[in-house]
Scaffold this active site. Structure first.
Site, PDB file in Angstrom:
ATOM      1  N   GLU A   1       0.631   9.572   1.713  1.00 10.77           N
ATOM      2  CA  GLU A   1      -0.423  10.358   2.353  1.00 10.77           C
ATOM      3  C   GLU A   1      -0.644  10.020   3.821  1.00 10.77           C
ATOM      4  O   GLU A   1      -0.879  10.906   4.647  1.00 10.77           O
ATOM      5  CB  GLU A   1      -1.741  10.170   1.593  1.00 10.77           C
ATOM      6  CG  GLU A   1      -2.065  11.250   0.593  1.00 10.77           C
ATOM      7  CD  GLU A   1      -1.309  11.098  -0.711  1.00 10.77           C
ATOM      8  OE1 GLU A   1      -1.343  12.026  -1.533  1.00 10.77           O
ATOM      9  OE2 GLU A   1      -0.666  10.060  -0.919  1.00 10.77           O
TER      10      GLU A   1
ATOM     11  N   LYS B   1       0.855  -1.182   0.000  1.00 17.56           N
ATOM     12  CA  LYS B   1       0.000   0.000   0.000  1.00 17.56           C
ATOM     13  C   LYS B   1       0.899   1.242   0.000  1.00 17.56           C
ATOM     14  O   LYS B   1       2.046   1.178   0.417  1.00 17.56           O
ATOM     15  CB  LYS B   1      -0.898   0.027   1.238  1.00 17.56           C
ATOM     16  CG  LYS B   1      -1.775  -1.212   1.401  1.00 17.56           C
ATOM     17  CD  LYS B   1      -2.558  -1.146   2.707  1.00 17.56           C
ATOM     18  CE  LYS B   1      -3.405  -2.382   2.953  1.00 17.56           C
ATOM     19  NZ  LYS B   1      -4.138  -2.330   4.231  1.00 17.56           N
TER      20      LYS B   1
END
Length: 761
Positions: free
Chosen positions: A721, A717
């Site tokens: 962010e 992943k």
């Protein structure tokens, strides 16, 4: 000298390159200055453009006089709305990949002024200095109209947007009766938050160098997060074919979302190059960096109701956010609150309000970096009202299912993030009462918050070419905006084919390469990395097939699954002594190269039945001077669950950089707008404050082990962010613990702290 591991050693170490903390493969180029950025490429006939910006926020140009500028020797042209060419783009609703609903601003379209610093002219000259000087001689008169740049003045005029751009999901329908549950709650908090406007300030300012070739084709060096997006934009705007435009962007000095859409300097540079039939460079100044997209100002309300034991019974999250008058820019601000905790009564509402500003633009963790801190500060306030540990409150309402959809998470190790982060930080030593911890004259506070971000994936294509010399070249038209894309893609390819890192070259930032989506949203490893793996898998499969078919080879007749690759060899898993060099296999087949291309697509069925996300727990320590009202963030521990970490070194740097930015959001970054003029007054790095080295102390990053077989073939992943999302709230909560002062208007500045301390007295 460190010896290379033997083949048996490599076979005993699955993922021999993935998971290692490898230094950047492009690092030497960057630190030696060999890496060249968009405004650093030269051409023999290079001219320079300088943009003239509007002096008003709304109205129209009544007179524009360029004679004094054109009279200077060496000034080639001044482009305005009065002499710009007629382009089909001006007459239709074409958009770029990241455009929201509406009609994009078209520089030099007409005399209308829609926001301050709007580009109104381009001066082109033989040198940058001459162009800048001539720009000051352009005389412009305006007819001003009434403008509005104050969100608070129009918050009641907000409207509900529809599905205005890809990726935006309107808030889910209410569940239960949140208003009634809040009114009946045993304990409740109902508070408002504001988040100031932030502007993109990467180290590299936006610039474009357009090389005009004798045959009319263009080579465009652009600061972009997607070379293909820039190419498509230029082709559509100027009526050119893809064969006529090649976009190169091998190095980007930071972007954080500012390069997702083509900015106006690109249009200006291509316009001048095509009209003058020569190469042109246009670069924005630092003040002009405040003339386009930004993180929008937001006003929020969060109301929470709970039982005495901490069980949430009501959750209301409302937000009003700014957008321009010509486009509906939307973010996912409130949806996270419905996903983060288990609660039966939830109402989420999101509205836009129009201002006379440039359309906002995605900025690191758009929406989440704004909405999650408001929720997490409110959760801290609820914990205080309940006299409950903030971690315990979050665990009490923990959910392994996304309540917005009812879908289980493909993986969610947030519990482990809480546990490991708290242990590393020493959370158990925290005394809960505000102002109860000191270090000499300083008040010490400990705060925490949770973070969440989507684990997304887009379609991407990669090409892998293995040469007879044993070297591999892999390519995809993605970008590296400082995130380490070059390095992790090299690692993935080397891992699949059992090659040394130095024998693999990854190419990116070129519109002639295989398709890749714009780099943003923490999906590049997931998207492009999966394509790289797939292309290299195909190369490996061809090699294995050739080796098995060789009648005299050591691997002849072996089942395909019994053959692996390591150290430039094809090797039998059961007997590492049975091996053959890759180059020998290729020579036997009379092949100089093996080339394969592959496209990766998301696991659509899995994504329809599961929720995919990254999660974090952030712990922060602050020290506050009670007399001066100054605050230092002395420690941050960020525990992150983001699936398989391809490169712990570059991933850690991503989290550290995000924490630094989160500190800036919490304490420094704020565009100060004079609403009488409708423009940002602190439009430089002297007065628009961002964290510097002296502001940063200890940052500790933990990557919590997380296995996810559904998110993508790599199990990885993104981390760009998630690192920022919980940081502002953790700092704000630590301030309250240190001082008893609750600041809900970010950034937290000295004046706000002092006002709170005086009120406490």
């Amino acid at each position: 000298m460190i010896a290379k591991p033997s083949i048996p050693d490599l076979l005993r170490e699955p993922g021999a390159r993935i998971g290692r903390p490898v230094s950047r493969v492009d690092g030497r180029l960057k630190v030696t200055g060999a890496a060249r950025y968009a405004a650093e490429h030269d051409a023999s006939d290079l001219a320079h453009g300088y943009i003239v910006s509007s002096a008003i926020a709304r109205g129209r140009i009544t007179r524009i006089d360029t004679r004094a500028a054109l009279a200077l020797p060496g000034v080639l042209q001044v482009f305005t709305h009065e002499n710009r060419p007629s382009l089909a783009w001006f007459d239709r609703k074409w958009k770029d990949q990241d455009a929201p609903k509406g009609s994009p601003l078209r520089p030099l379209y007409d005399a209308e002024i829609q926001h301050a610093l709007q580009p109104v002219a381009l001066v082109v000259a033989e040198s940058f200095e001459l162009a800048r000087h001539a720009a000051r001689l352009v005389e412009i008169e305006y007819e001003e109209a009434t403008h509005q740049t104050d969100l608070h003045a129009v918050r009641d005029q907000g409207f509900t947007p529809g599905k205005d751009k890809g990726g935006f999901q309107p808030p889910p329908k209410p569940r239960g009766d949140a208003d009634r549950a809040l009114a009946e709650a045993e304990v409740a908090v109902d508070v408002s938050f504001t988040q100031a406007t932030e502007y993109h300030n990467p180290m590299e300012m936006h610039g474009s160098t357009v090389v005009h070739h004798p045959d009319g084709t263009l080579t465009v060096y652009d600061k972009t997060q997607g070379a293909l997006n820039t190419q498509t934009y230029v082709c559509n705007v100027f009526g050119l074919s893809q064969a006529q435009v090649r976009v190169l962007s091998p190095f980007v000095g930071g972007a954080f979302g500012s390069g997702l859409r083509p900015q106006h300097q690109l249009f200006m540079a291509v316009l001048a190059a095509t009209q003058l039939k020569r190469s042109v460079r246009v670069e924005l100044s630092r003040p002009q960096m405040f003339s386009f997209g930004h993180r929008p100002e937001t006003i929020q309300r969060v109301a929470l109701g709970a039982r005495r034991d901490g069980t949430l019974t009501a959750l209301i999250h409302e937000a009003v956010q700014e957008s321009s008058r010509y486009e509906n820019y939307v973010e996912i601000v409130v949806n996270w609150s419905g996903q983060q905790y288990r609660c039966d009564n939830v109402r989420l509402d999101y509205k836009l309000a129009r201002l006379d500003v440039h359309t906002p633009l995605d900025q690191r963790a758009p929406g989440a970096a704004t909405g999650v801190p408001a929720l997490e500060i409110a959760m801290d306030e609820l914990a205080c009202a309940l006299d409950m540990d903030p971690v315990e409150l979050r665990l009490k309402n923990y959910t392994d299912v996304d309540p917005n959809t009812g879908n289980p998470f493909s993986s969610k190790e947030l519990r482990a993030c809480f546990r490991q982060g708290a242990e590393r930080f020493g959370w158990a030593k925290r005394t809960p009462q505000p102002r109860s911890m000191r270090d000499g004259r300083y008040l010490v506070g400990w705060g925490m918050a949770a973070g969440v971000w989507d684990a997304m994936q887009g379609q991407a294509t990669a090409r892998a070419t293995l040469g007879i010399d044993g070297r591999l070249t892999v390519s995809s038209a993605t970008a590296d905006i400082g995130t380490g894309t070059y390095t992790v893609m090299t690692q993935i390819a080397a891992d699949v084919l059992g090659l040394a890192m130095e024998d693999v070259t990854f190419l990116l930032g070129d519109s002639s390469l295989p398709m890749a989506p714009i780099e943003g949203g923490s999906w590049t490893v997931s998207s492009v990395g999966s394509a790289v793996k797939a292309a290299c898998d195909r190369v490996r499969d061809r090699l294995v097939g050739l080796a098995r078919k060789s009648n005299e080879g050591p691997l002849a007749g072996l089942p395909a699954e019994e053959v692996t690759m390591a150290d430039g060899h094809l090797v039998a898993r059961s007997d590492p002594a049975r091996r053959v060099p890759v180059t020998e296999v290729m020579r036997a087949a009379d092949l100089l190269t093996i080339e394969e291309e592959a496209r990766s697509v998301p696991y659509y069925l899995a994504r329809s039945r599961h929720a995919f996300g990254t999660h974090s727990a952030v712990f922060a320590e602050v020290r506050v001077d009670p007399e001066l009202g100054t605050m230092q963030v002395t420690r941050v521990v960020s525990a992150v669950a983001a699936g398989r970490i391809i490169n712990p070194k570059t991933a850690r740097s991503q989290i550290m950089g995000a924490v630094v930015w989160g500190l800036g959001m919490a304490m420094q970054e704020e565009a100060l707008i004079d609403h009488r003029l409708g423009r940002v007054m602190n439009h430089d790095l002297a007065e628009y404050h961002v964290p510097v080295a002296a502001d940063i102390h200890d940052i500790d990053v933990i990557f919590v082990e997380e296995q996810d077989e559904m998110v993508n073939p790599l199990g990885a992943k993104g981390v760009g962010e998630i690192g920022i999302v919980g940081v502002p709230a953790a700092i704000a909560n630590a301030l309250y613990h240190a001082t008893g002062v609750r600041v809900r208007d970010l950034p937290i500045t000295v004046d706000k702290i002092l006002a709170g301390l005086r009120a406490e007295r």
